[in-house]
Design an enzyme around this catalytic site. Sequence first.
Site, mmCIF file in Angstrom:
data_model
loop_
_atom_site.group_PDB
_atom_site.id
_atom_site.type_symbol
_atom_site.label_atom_id
_atom_site.label_comp_id
_atom_site.label_asym_id
_atom_site.label_seq_id
_atom_site.Cartn_x
_atom_site.Cartn_y
_atom_site.Cartn_z
ATOM 1 N N GLY A 128 -26.725 19.699 7.921
ATOM 2 C CA GLY A 128 -25.787 20.185 8.938
ATOM 3 C C GLY A 128 -26.310 19.964 10.345
ATOM 4 O O GLY A 128 -27.429 19.486 10.534
ATOM 5 N N HIS B 198 5.806 -1.423 -0.657
ATOM 6 C CA HIS B 198 5.209 -1.776 -1.943
ATOM 7 C C HIS B 198 4.641 -3.192 -1.874
ATOM 8 O O HIS B 198 5.324 -4.092 -1.364
ATOM 9 C CB HIS B 198 6.286 -1.713 -3.024
ATOM 10 C CG HIS B 198 5.804 -2.129 -4.377
ATOM 11 N ND1 HIS B 198 5.005 -1.315 -5.154
ATOM 12 C CD2 HIS B 198 5.976 -3.278 -5.077
ATOM 13 C CE1 HIS B 198 4.726 -1.943 -6.297
ATOM 14 N NE2 HIS B 198 5.291 -3.144 -6.272
#
Length: 458
Positions: A262, A435
């Site tokens: 972190g 598509h």
Amino acid sequence: MAEHNFDVVILGGGSGGYAAALRSSQLGLKVALIERDKLGGTCLHRGCIPTKALLHSAEVADVTREAGAVGVQATFQGIDMPQVNKYRDGIVDRLFKGLTGLVSAKDITVVSGEGQLVAPKTISVNGELYTGKNIVLATGSYSKTLPGLEIGGRVITSEHALQLDFVPSKVIVLGGGVIGVEFASIWRSFGTDVTIIEGLPTLVPNEDAAVSKAMERAFRKRGINFKTGVRFQGVQQSASGVVATLENGESFDGELMLVAVGRGPNTAGFGYEENGIKMDRGYVLTNERLETSLPGVYAAGDIVPGLQLAHRGFQQGIFIAEEIAGLRPAAIDESGIPKVTYSEPEIASVGLTEAKAAETYGQDNISTYEYNLGGNGKSQILGTAGFVKLIRRNNGPIVGIHMIGSRVGEQIGEAQLIVNWEAFPEEVASLVHAHPTMNEAIGEAHMALAGKPLHAHA
Ligand SMILES: Cc1cc2nc3c(=O)[nH]c(=O)nc-3n(C[C@H](O)[C@H](O)[C@H](O)COP(=O)(O)OP(=O)(O)OC[C@H]3O[C@@H](n4cnc5c(N)ncnc54)[C@H](O)[C@@H]3O)c2cc1C
């Protein structure tokens, strides 16, 4: 002491600071931007951009290895790390030049040096005083470590990891969050033997549980080792390597250990607390207008508690500039900030996890749907597995979208519009998705949740 006066004086030229500077200047404000290192901060020089360049090299390595399967004759011969670094530096340099050009074109006064708040509206740099009608604090963050765990030698942080000019043979990654898994992914693609140690029960523990599980599956398949739910105890260094021990007595050896536990706020020693700014464990506290406890003093980016992400910093910087200019922008909704983990596979998410949605609305008042990328043509062409998971309020809008699979980070744009515009599945289902694209998976998931699945098996 020379004194200079501005409408806005900004301390720190990273994502938060330079966004505030550019927007303030656009709004006609006289701006000083103080930076002790390089404009662009962590994201450009030590974070987002260089890591994503390495991840691209990693992807090319994987594609080359797998080229034969799609009928392309290519041989993976190895990683030329100096060339990888040259490629990465070229990208960073070009973006840095672009940013420097943007800032100078805006007539922003850039001051080089380390600044310190010496009065509520005054910052001292190199013995000169910069006073602003408004101040913006944006001093960023640093790689944290654990108590008693010293960084140095073979125990490194992400800053050091980015500078390596060789591919390590075996690495221990301490921390299975975003930075840890991104480096694990890069190194694995480069041929390194990687073990991740994560104290919480899963990898990427801040993500939806289904995504964390899928990530673990994918990493296992890639041969990335990990140990979760067990705490790190200590590390021993020798001339040839490191040995990390866990509280359960297990130990792992490696050539290096990356500490990715972190990032902490970079606020100590800059006069914030001394001038009366309310802080919490080093973070600068603000109200939802991003104003600190001192009127006219604002804070942006990683020093403000919340997600430590560049795009949050940009948005906060822009918000503060508009607030100062009197535009009264709408407060930033932190729950709608999108997140992407750029490993292979990628993770992209926005909004509530299923657990959080159940806690907020009650399990009986939400519905979820997981669209498997197995039904998506483009995903099959690319050879990736994963899913798009939707969470909706019953008879209400989508409140969370969670995706995993190669390149799903590129889908986060539509996902964040859906969640932040509070779209209903029925509305998204009526929009046409091209598509074959991976983006169709988002459309298909909404069609299924709206009760009219097309290429979905469940
Ligand atoms: C390895 C890694 C990967 C990351 N990847 C991503 C990603 O893919 N996507 C994403 O959104 N985020 C990513 N991040 C996080 C992102 O980099 C930070 O959220 C972002 O940089 C925070 O911006 P900031 O303006 O708060 O601070 P910073 O970018 O850290 O900027 C602060 C600036 O202030 C300067 N400064 C500090 N103190 C002073 C002072 N007293 N005087 C003058 N100047 C000072 C510093 O030199 C620095 O330039 C990553 C971070 C790391 C470490």
